[in-house]
Motif scaffolding. Sequence first.
Motif, short mmCIF file in Angstrom:
data_model
loop_
_atom_site.label_atom_id
_atom_site.label_comp_id
_atom_site.label_asym_id
_atom_site.label_seq_id
_atom_site.Cartn_x
_atom_site.Cartn_y
_atom_site.Cartn_z
N SER A 99 19.05 1.22 39.57
CA SER A 99 19.40 2.06 40.71
C SER A 99 20.56 2.97 40.35
CB SER A 99 19.77 1.23 41.94
OG SER A 99 20.98 0.53 41.76
N ILE A 100 20.60 4.13 40.97
CA ILE A 100 21.72 5.07 40.86
C ILE A 100 22.02 5.51 42.30
CG2 ILE A 100 22.58 7.24 39.90
CD1 ILE A 100 20.51 6.98 37.68
N THR A 101 23.21 5.14 42.78
CA THR A 101 23.52 5.33 44.19
C THR A 101 24.78 6.17 44.35
OG1 THR A 101 22.58 3.15 44.68
CG2 THR A 101 23.94 4.19 46.39
N PRO A 102 24.66 7.39 44.86
CA PRO A 102 25.84 8.23 45.07
C PRO A 102 26.50 7.94 46.42
CG PRO A 102 23.88 9.47 45.61
CD PRO A 102 23.41 8.10 45.18
N ASN A 103 27.82 7.89 46.43
CA ASN A 103 28.60 7.76 47.66
C ASN A 103 29.50 8.98 47.75
OD1 ASN A 103 27.96 4.93 48.73
ND2 ASN A 103 28.42 4.55 46.58
N ILE A 104 29.34 9.77 48.79
CA ILE A 104 29.96 11.09 48.87
C ILE A 104 31.11 11.09 49.86
CG2 ILE A 104 29.55 13.55 49.23
CD1 ILE A 104 27.87 12.31 47.01
N GLU A 105 32.22 11.71 49.46
CA GLU A 105 33.30 12.01 50.40
C GLU A 105 33.52 13.51 50.37
OE1 GLU A 105 37.97 11.27 50.27
OE2 GLU A 105 36.89 9.43 50.78
N ILE A 106 33.20 14.18 51.45
CA ILE A 106 33.29 15.64 51.51
C ILE A 106 34.68 16.05 51.97
CG2 ILE A 106 32.40 17.71 52.64
CD1 ILE A 106 29.65 16.37 52.60
N LYS A 107 35.31 16.91 51.19
CA LYS A 107 36.67 17.32 51.46
C LYS A 107 36.76 18.67 52.17
CE LYS A 107 38.91 13.93 49.40
NZ LYS A 107 39.79 13.02 50.16
N ARG A 108 35.81 19.57 51.90
CA ARG A 108 35.91 20.91 52.47
C ARG A 108 34.52 21.54 52.57
NH1 ARG A 108 38.60 23.41 48.63
NH2 ARG A 108 36.79 24.50 47.79
N ILE A 109 34.29 22.23 53.69
CA ILE A 109 33.04 22.97 53.90
C ILE A 109 33.38 24.38 54.35
CG2 ILE A 109 30.89 23.14 55.22
CD1 ILE A 109 30.98 20.10 55.55
N ARG A 110 32.78 25.36 53.69
CA ARG A 110 32.95 26.75 54.09
C ARG A 110 31.60 27.43 54.12
NH1 ARG A 110 38.14 28.34 50.19
NH2 ARG A 110 39.72 27.17 51.37
N GLY A 111 31.43 28.35 55.08
CA GLY A 111 30.19 29.10 55.15
C GLY A 111 29.63 29.12 56.55
N LYS A 112 28.43 29.68 56.67
CA LYS A 112 27.75 29.73 57.96
C LYS A 112 26.28 30.05 57.75
CE LYS A 112 28.91 34.60 58.84
NZ LYS A 112 29.53 35.55 59.81
N ASP A 113 25.53 29.83 58.81
CA ASP A 113 24.10 30.17 58.85
C ASP A 113 23.33 29.50 57.73
OD1 ASP A 113 24.54 31.70 61.13
OD2 ASP A 113 25.03 33.48 59.92
N ASP A 114 22.95 30.25 56.71
CA ASP A 114 22.05 29.70 55.70
C ASP A 114 22.71 29.48 54.34
OD1 ASP A 114 22.41 32.31 54.90
OD2 ASP A 114 20.28 32.72 54.52
N GLN A 115 24.04 29.58 54.25
CA GLN A 115 24.70 29.39 52.95
C GLN A 115 26.08 28.76 53.15
OE1 GLN A 115 24.16 32.63 50.26
NE2 GLN A 115 25.92 32.09 48.99
N TYR A 116 26.37 27.72 52.33
CA TYR A 116 27.63 27.00 52.44
C TYR A 116 28.16 26.65 51.05
CZ TYR A 116 26.80 26.42 57.41
OH TYR A 116 26.58 26.66 58.75
N SER A 117 29.48 26.56 50.97
CA SER A 117 30.16 26.06 49.78
C SER A 117 30.89 24.78 50.16
CB SER A 117 31.16 27.10 49.25
OG SER A 117 31.86 26.58 48.13
N VAL A 118 30.71 23.73 49.35
CA VAL A 118 31.24 22.41 49.68
C VAL A 118 32.02 21.87 48.50
CG1 VAL A 118 30.64 20.04 50.32
CG2 VAL A 118 29.30 21.96 51.23
N TYR A 119 33.20 21.32 48.80
CA TYR A 119 33.96 20.57 47.79
C TYR A 119 33.84 19.10 48.14
CZ TYR A 119 37.92 18.56 45.26
OH TYR A 119 38.71 17.76 44.47
N ALA A 120 33.36 18.28 47.19
CA ALA A 120 33.10 16.87 47.48
C ALA A 120 33.44 15.99 46.29
CB ALA A 120 31.63 16.69 47.85
N LEU A 121 33.82 14.75 46.58
CA LEU A 121 33.99 13.71 45.59
C LEU A 121 32.77 12.81 45.65
CD1 LEU A 121 36.91 14.74 46.07
CD2 LEU A 121 37.69 12.39 45.70
N CYS A 122 32.28 12.40 44.49
CA CYS A 122 31.11 11.53 44.45
C CYS A 122 31.40 10.32 43.57
CB CYS A 122 29.89 12.28 43.93
SG CYS A 122 28.39 11.26 43.90
#
Length: 363
Positions: A99-122
Amino acid sequence: MYRFKSFRLISILTAIFLILSSFFRGYVAYGSIENDEIKKIIKQIFVLKSRAILEQDEELMDLIYDRSKKVGQWAFEYEVKKMKYIKNWSEKQGVTFTSITPNIEIKRIRGKDDQYSVYALCSTEYKYVYEDNKDVDNNFRIGTYHIINIKNINGVWTIIKEWYTDPFADSLNLENIKVDSIKEYILAQGSRDLSNISKRRIDAVAYADKYSGAANDISQGLVYNIKYKNMNPQGGDCANFASQILFEGGKFKKNKTWNYDRDGSRAWANAQGFKDYWVGSGRASVIAYGTYDKVFKASYKLLPGDFVAYVKKGRITHISVVTGSDSKGYALVNCHNTDRHRVPWDLGWSNKSIKFYLVRVHF
Protein backbone atom coordinates in the motif's frame (compact mmCIF):
# COMPACT_ATOMS: atom_id res chain seq x y z
CA MET A 1 7.30 -7.58 -8.26
CA TYR A 2 4.20 -5.61 -9.12
CA ARG A 3 1.19 -7.02 -10.90
CA PHE A 4 0.64 -4.47 -13.67
CA LYS A 5 -3.06 -3.69 -14.05
CA SER A 6 -4.00 -2.46 -17.48
CA PHE A 7 -7.22 -0.46 -17.60
CA ARG A 8 -8.97 0.48 -20.79
CA LEU A 9 -8.81 4.22 -21.33
CA ILE A 10 -12.55 4.72 -21.20
CA SER A 11 -12.82 2.84 -17.91
CA ILE A 12 -10.22 5.02 -16.25
CA LEU A 13 -11.75 8.20 -17.61
CA THR A 14 -15.13 7.15 -16.27
CA ALA A 15 -13.74 6.27 -12.84
CA ILE A 16 -11.84 9.52 -12.45
CA PHE A 17 -14.76 11.54 -13.71
CA LEU A 18 -17.12 9.94 -11.19
CA ILE A 19 -14.68 10.50 -8.34
CA LEU A 20 -13.66 14.06 -9.14
CA SER A 21 -16.64 15.57 -10.91
CA SER A 22 -18.80 15.17 -7.81
CA PHE A 23 -16.67 17.85 -6.16
CA PHE A 24 -17.31 20.60 -8.71
CA ARG A 25 -20.77 20.05 -10.20
CA GLY A 26 -22.77 23.25 -10.17
CA TYR A 27 -20.01 25.48 -8.82
CA VAL A 28 -18.95 27.15 -12.06
CA ALA A 29 -22.22 29.07 -12.22
CA TYR A 30 -21.65 30.49 -8.76
CA GLY A 31 -18.02 31.59 -9.11
CA SER A 32 -15.16 30.16 -7.02
CA ILE A 33 -15.28 26.75 -5.35
CA GLU A 34 -15.13 26.62 -1.57
CA ASN A 35 -11.75 25.68 -0.10
CA ASP A 36 -13.14 22.51 1.46
CA GLU A 37 -14.04 21.24 -1.98
CA ILE A 38 -10.60 22.04 -3.36
CA LYS A 39 -9.06 20.17 -0.42
CA LYS A 40 -11.13 17.11 -1.31
CA ILE A 41 -10.06 17.32 -4.93
CA ILE A 42 -6.36 17.63 -4.05
CA LYS A 43 -6.52 14.72 -1.63
CA GLN A 44 -8.23 12.53 -4.20
CA ILE A 45 -5.63 13.41 -6.83
CA PHE A 46 -2.89 12.32 -4.42
CA VAL A 47 -4.73 9.06 -3.78
CA LEU A 48 -4.90 8.40 -7.52
CA LYS A 49 -1.19 9.23 -7.95
CA SER A 50 -0.30 6.77 -5.19
CA ARG A 51 -2.50 4.12 -6.74
CA ALA A 52 -0.80 4.60 -10.11
CA ILE A 53 2.63 4.14 -8.49
CA LEU A 54 1.55 1.09 -6.49
CA GLU A 55 -0.02 -0.61 -9.50
CA GLN A 56 2.63 0.60 -11.96
CA ASP A 57 -0.20 2.05 -14.02
CA GLU A 58 1.19 4.58 -16.49
CA GLU A 59 -2.20 5.09 -18.14
CA LEU A 60 -3.73 6.22 -14.86
CA MET A 61 -0.82 8.55 -14.19
CA ASP A 62 -1.27 10.00 -17.67
CA LEU A 63 -4.84 11.01 -16.89
CA ILE A 64 -3.84 12.90 -13.76
CA TYR A 65 -1.61 15.36 -15.69
CA ASP A 66 -2.33 17.85 -18.45
CA ARG A 67 0.43 17.11 -20.95
CA SER A 68 -0.55 19.75 -23.50
CA LYS A 69 2.19 22.07 -22.16
CA LYS A 70 5.81 21.37 -21.29
CA VAL A 71 5.48 21.87 -17.54
CA GLY A 72 2.71 19.28 -17.35
CA GLN A 73 4.60 16.90 -19.62
CA TRP A 74 7.76 17.21 -17.51
CA ALA A 75 5.83 16.57 -14.30
CA PHE A 76 4.24 13.46 -15.82
CA GLU A 77 7.54 12.13 -17.17
CA TYR A 78 9.17 12.53 -13.78
CA GLU A 79 6.40 10.56 -12.04
CA VAL A 80 6.78 7.74 -14.58
CA LYS A 81 10.54 7.68 -14.04
CA LYS A 82 10.02 7.53 -10.27
CA MET A 83 7.47 4.76 -10.73
CA LYS A 84 10.02 2.65 -12.60
CA TYR A 85 12.71 3.36 -10.01
CA ILE A 86 10.47 2.14 -7.19
CA LYS A 87 9.76 -1.04 -9.17
CA ASN A 88 13.49 -1.61 -9.73
CA TRP A 89 14.30 -0.94 -6.08
CA SER A 90 11.65 -3.40 -4.91
CA GLU A 91 13.13 -6.08 -7.17
CA LYS A 92 16.60 -5.42 -5.80
CA GLN A 93 15.26 -5.57 -2.24
CA GLY A 94 13.06 -8.63 -2.69
CA VAL A 95 9.95 -6.82 -1.50
CA THR A 96 6.43 -6.10 -2.68
CA PHE A 97 4.76 -2.82 -1.83
CA THR A 98 1.29 -3.54 -0.47
CA SER A 99 0.00 0.00 0.00
CA ILE A 100 0.98 3.63 -0.55
CA THR A 101 -1.16 6.02 1.48
CA PRO A 102 -0.84 9.82 1.24
CA ASN A 103 -1.89 12.02 4.16
CA ILE A 104 -2.29 15.64 3.11
CA GLU A 105 -2.11 18.85 5.10
CA ILE A 106 -3.04 21.81 2.92
CA LYS A 107 -1.42 25.08 3.91
CA ARG A 108 -2.61 27.52 1.24
CA ILE A 109 -5.15 27.71 -1.59
CA ARG A 110 -5.30 30.43 -4.21
CA GLY A 111 -7.46 30.77 -7.30
CA LYS A 112 -11.06 30.65 -8.41
CA ASP A 113 -13.51 29.02 -10.79
CA ASP A 114 -11.65 26.39 -12.79
CA GLN A 115 -8.00 26.89 -11.73
CA TYR A 116 -6.25 26.80 -8.35
CA SER A 117 -2.75 26.81 -6.90
CA VAL A 118 -2.23 24.82 -3.70
CA TYR A 119 0.66 24.55 -1.26
CA ALA A 120 0.48 21.26 0.66
CA LEU A 121 2.51 18.91 2.83
CA CYS A 122 2.17 15.21 2.14
CA SER A 123 3.20 12.46 4.56
CA THR A 124 3.08 9.29 2.47
CA GLU A 125 3.15 5.91 4.20
CA TYR A 126 4.60 3.01 2.23
CA LYS A 127 3.98 -0.56 3.38
CA TYR A 128 5.95 -3.51 2.07
CA VAL A 129 6.55 -7.20 2.71
CA TYR A 130 9.52 -9.39 1.86
CA GLU A 131 8.63 -12.00 -0.71
CA ASP A 132 9.66 -14.88 1.56
CA ASN A 133 7.90 -13.47 4.63
CA LYS A 134 4.62 -11.94 3.51
CA ASP A 135 3.01 -12.13 6.94
CA VAL A 136 5.23 -9.37 8.36
CA ASP A 137 4.46 -5.79 7.38
CA ASN A 138 7.13 -3.11 7.20
CA ASN A 139 6.38 0.56 6.78
CA PHE A 140 8.05 3.93 6.37
CA ARG A 141 6.98 7.50 5.67
CA ILE A 142 8.29 10.11 3.27
CA GLY A 143 7.39 13.78 3.59
CA THR A 144 7.14 16.13 0.62
CA TYR A 145 6.24 19.79 0.17
CA HIS A 146 4.17 20.49 -2.94
CA ILE A 147 3.21 23.50 -4.98
CA ILE A 148 0.58 22.13 -7.31
CA ASN A 149 -1.61 23.87 -9.90
CA ILE A 150 -4.84 22.17 -10.94
CA LYS A 151 -7.37 23.02 -13.62
CA ASN A 152 -10.80 21.77 -14.58
CA ILE A 153 -10.33 20.53 -18.14
CA ASN A 154 -13.37 19.05 -19.85
CA GLY A 155 -14.96 18.15 -16.55
CA VAL A 156 -11.92 16.59 -14.86
CA TRP A 157 -9.50 18.24 -12.43
CA THR A 158 -5.96 17.64 -13.65
CA ILE A 159 -2.47 18.79 -12.67
CA ILE A 160 -1.13 21.44 -15.04
CA LYS A 161 2.04 22.20 -13.05
CA GLU A 162 3.74 20.66 -10.01
CA TRP A 163 6.88 21.27 -8.02
CA TYR A 164 8.19 19.40 -4.99
CA THR A 165 11.49 18.28 -3.52
CA ASP A 166 11.46 14.56 -4.15
CA PRO A 167 13.38 11.97 -2.11
CA PHE A 168 14.01 9.85 -5.19
CA ALA A 169 15.48 12.65 -7.30
CA ASP A 170 19.14 11.81 -6.66
CA SER A 171 19.01 8.24 -7.94
CA LEU A 172 16.46 7.09 -10.46
CA ASN A 173 18.48 4.38 -12.21
CA LEU A 174 19.05 0.95 -10.71
CA GLU A 175 19.44 -0.87 -13.99
CA ASN A 176 23.23 -0.85 -13.64
CA ILE A 177 23.19 -2.80 -10.37
CA LYS A 178 23.21 -6.61 -10.38
CA VAL A 179 20.12 -7.15 -8.30
CA ASP A 180 20.01 -10.95 -8.11
CA SER A 181 22.97 -11.51 -5.78
CA ILE A 182 22.01 -8.50 -3.66
CA LYS A 183 18.43 -9.73 -3.34
CA GLU A 184 19.61 -13.21 -2.38
CA TYR A 185 21.78 -11.81 0.41
CA ILE A 186 19.04 -9.49 1.76
CA LEU A 187 16.44 -12.26 1.84
CA ALA A 188 18.86 -14.52 3.73
CA GLN A 189 18.99 -12.06 6.66
CA GLY A 190 16.80 -12.10 9.75
CA SER A 191 15.51 -9.45 12.10
CA ARG A 192 18.00 -7.77 14.44
CA ASP A 193 17.67 -7.42 18.20
CA LEU A 194 18.44 -3.79 19.01
CA SER A 195 17.03 -3.85 22.54
CA ASN A 196 20.45 -3.57 24.18
CA ILE A 197 21.52 -0.25 22.65
CA SER A 198 22.46 2.51 25.07
CA LYS A 199 20.00 5.06 26.44
CA ARG A 200 21.79 7.83 24.55
CA ARG A 201 21.18 6.00 21.28
CA ILE A 202 17.55 5.45 22.24
CA ASP A 203 17.14 9.15 23.06
CA ALA A 204 18.79 10.14 19.78
CA VAL A 205 16.24 8.04 17.89
CA ALA A 206 13.37 9.51 19.90
CA TYR A 207 14.44 13.01 18.88
CA ALA A 208 14.84 11.97 15.23
CA ASP A 209 11.33 10.49 15.22
CA LYS A 210 9.74 13.49 16.93
CA TYR A 211 11.12 16.05 14.48
CA SER A 212 11.03 14.17 11.18
CA GLY A 213 8.99 17.03 9.71
CA ALA A 214 6.58 16.29 6.89
CA ALA A 215 7.44 12.58 7.19
CA ASN A 216 6.02 12.37 10.68
CA ASP A 217 2.64 10.91 11.56
CA ILE A 218 0.31 13.73 10.59
CA SER A 219 -1.40 13.51 13.99
CA GLN A 220 1.93 14.35 15.66
CA GLY A 221 2.38 17.57 13.71
CA LEU A 222 4.56 17.96 10.63
CA VAL A 223 7.13 20.20 12.28
CA TYR A 224 10.82 20.84 12.83
CA ASN A 225 12.20 21.97 16.20
CA ILE A 226 11.62 25.74 16.25
CA LYS A 227 14.71 26.23 18.45
CA TYR A 228 16.76 25.78 15.29
CA LYS A 229 16.77 27.55 11.95
CA ASN A 230 15.25 25.61 9.07
CA MET A 231 18.18 25.55 6.64
CA ASN A 232 16.39 24.06 3.65
CA PRO A 233 16.21 27.48 1.94
CA GLN A 234 20.00 27.79 2.36
CA GLY A 235 20.73 24.52 0.60
CA GLY A 236 19.57 21.82 2.97
CA ASP A 237 18.75 20.96 6.58
CA CYS A 238 20.10 17.39 6.72
CA ALA A 239 23.34 18.05 8.63
CA ASN A 240 21.61 20.56 10.90
CA PHE A 241 19.05 17.89 11.80
CA ALA A 242 21.71 15.21 12.30
CA SER A 243 23.59 17.56 14.63
CA GLN A 244 20.40 18.23 16.59
CA ILE A 245 19.83 14.49 16.95
CA LEU A 246 23.32 13.95 18.37
CA PHE A 247 23.22 17.02 20.61
CA GLU A 248 19.62 17.08 21.86
CA GLY A 249 19.07 13.32 21.89
CA GLY A 250 22.54 11.82 22.01
CA LYS A 251 23.87 14.36 24.57
CA PHE A 252 27.14 15.06 22.77
CA LYS A 253 28.59 18.37 23.94
CA LYS A 254 29.14 21.29 21.60
CA ASN A 255 32.62 22.75 21.11
CA LYS A 256 34.28 25.50 19.09
CA THR A 257 34.19 23.46 15.90
CA TRP A 258 30.82 21.75 16.21
CA ASN A 259 28.51 24.46 17.47
CA TYR A 260 25.14 26.18 17.08
CA ASP A 261 24.48 29.73 18.27
CA ARG A 262 21.67 31.33 16.24
CA ASP A 263 23.30 29.60 13.30
CA GLY A 264 25.32 26.44 12.76
CA SER A 265 29.06 26.13 12.24
CA ARG A 266 30.28 24.31 9.14
CA ALA A 267 30.74 21.10 11.14
CA TRP A 268 27.19 21.48 12.45
CA ALA A 269 25.28 22.46 9.34
CA ASN A 270 27.25 21.41 6.24
CA ALA A 271 27.05 17.76 5.11
CA GLN A 272 30.72 17.51 4.13
CA GLY A 273 31.81 19.45 7.22
CA PHE A 274 29.64 17.27 9.47
CA LYS A 275 31.15 13.99 8.26
CA ASP A 276 34.70 15.37 8.29
CA TYR A 277 34.30 16.63 11.85
CA TRP A 278 32.81 13.47 13.33
CA VAL A 279 35.32 11.14 11.73
CA GLY A 280 38.29 13.49 12.12
CA SER A 281 37.58 14.21 15.79
CA GLY A 282 37.40 10.55 16.75
CA ARG A 283 33.80 10.87 17.87
CA ALA A 284 32.96 8.52 15.01
CA SER A 285 34.70 6.10 12.64
CA VAL A 286 34.02 4.74 9.17
CA ILE A 287 32.52 1.25 8.97
CA ALA A 288 32.62 1.13 5.17
CA TYR A 289 32.95 3.37 2.11
CA GLY A 290 32.08 2.78 -1.52
CA THR A 291 29.27 2.18 -3.98
CA TYR A 292 26.13 0.40 -2.86
CA ASP A 293 27.19 -3.03 -4.07
CA LYS A 294 30.43 -2.67 -2.07
CA VAL A 295 28.91 -1.53 1.24
CA PHE A 296 25.40 -3.00 1.52
CA LYS A 297 26.60 -6.03 3.49
CA ALA A 298 28.40 -3.78 5.97
CA SER A 299 25.20 -1.76 6.43
CA TYR A 300 23.91 -4.50 8.74
CA LYS A 301 26.48 -3.31 11.28
CA LEU A 302 24.81 0.10 11.55
CA LEU A 303 23.15 0.86 14.88
CA PRO A 304 20.52 3.45 15.79
CA GLY A 305 22.35 6.76 16.23
CA ASP A 306 24.99 6.00 13.57
CA PHE A 307 24.82 7.90 10.30
CA VAL A 308 25.15 7.51 6.54
CA ALA A 309 26.85 10.14 4.36
CA TYR A 310 25.91 10.16 0.66
CA VAL A 311 28.55 11.13 -1.89
CA LYS A 312 27.58 12.50 -5.29
CA LYS A 313 30.18 13.61 -7.84
CA GLY A 314 32.91 13.43 -5.20
CA ARG A 315 31.12 15.57 -2.63
CA ILE A 316 29.00 14.65 0.38
CA THR A 317 25.57 16.06 -0.37
CA HIS A 318 23.40 14.40 2.27
CA ILE A 319 23.38 12.97 5.81
CA SER A 320 20.84 10.62 7.38
CA VAL A 321 20.75 9.11 10.86
CA VAL A 322 20.00 5.44 11.54
CA THR A 323 16.82 4.96 13.58
CA GLY A 324 16.11 1.23 13.41
CA SER A 325 15.87 -1.81 11.14
CA ASP A 326 13.11 -3.68 9.34
CA SER A 327 12.03 -7.34 9.51
CA LYS A 328 15.15 -8.41 7.58
CA GLY A 329 17.51 -6.31 9.69
CA TYR A 330 17.87 -3.70 6.94
CA ALA A 331 18.90 -0.33 8.39
CA LEU A 332 16.31 2.46 8.41
CA VAL A 333 17.06 6.18 8.59
CA ASN A 334 15.50 9.56 9.37
CA CYS A 335 16.54 12.84 7.76
CA HIS A 336 15.47 16.24 6.49
CA ASN A 337 15.34 17.51 2.91
CA THR A 338 13.62 15.55 1.91
CA ASP A 339 11.98 14.37 5.11
CA ARG A 340 12.23 10.65 5.82
CA HIS A 341 10.92 8.60 8.76
CA ARG A 342 12.27 5.05 9.21
CA VAL A 343 13.10 4.67 5.50
CA PRO A 344 15.47 2.00 4.08
CA TRP A 345 18.84 3.72 4.09
CA ASP A 346 19.57 3.48 0.35
CA LEU A 347 16.10 4.19 -1.04
CA GLY A 348 16.51 6.97 -3.58
CA TRP A 349 20.31 6.74 -3.63
CA SER A 350 21.50 3.29 -4.64
CA ASN A 351 22.84 3.55 -8.17
CA LYS A 352 26.51 3.21 -9.12
CA SER A 353 27.10 6.94 -9.49
CA ILE A 354 26.68 7.42 -5.73
CA LYS A 355 28.98 6.32 -2.91
CA PHE A 356 28.32 5.98 0.79
CA TYR A 357 30.13 6.45 4.08
CA LEU A 358 28.64 4.18 6.73
CA VAL A 359 29.73 5.75 10.01
CA ARG A 360 29.75 4.43 13.58
CA VAL A 361 29.14 7.13 16.19
CA HIS A 362 30.94 6.48 19.49
CA PHE A 363 28.37 7.21 22.15
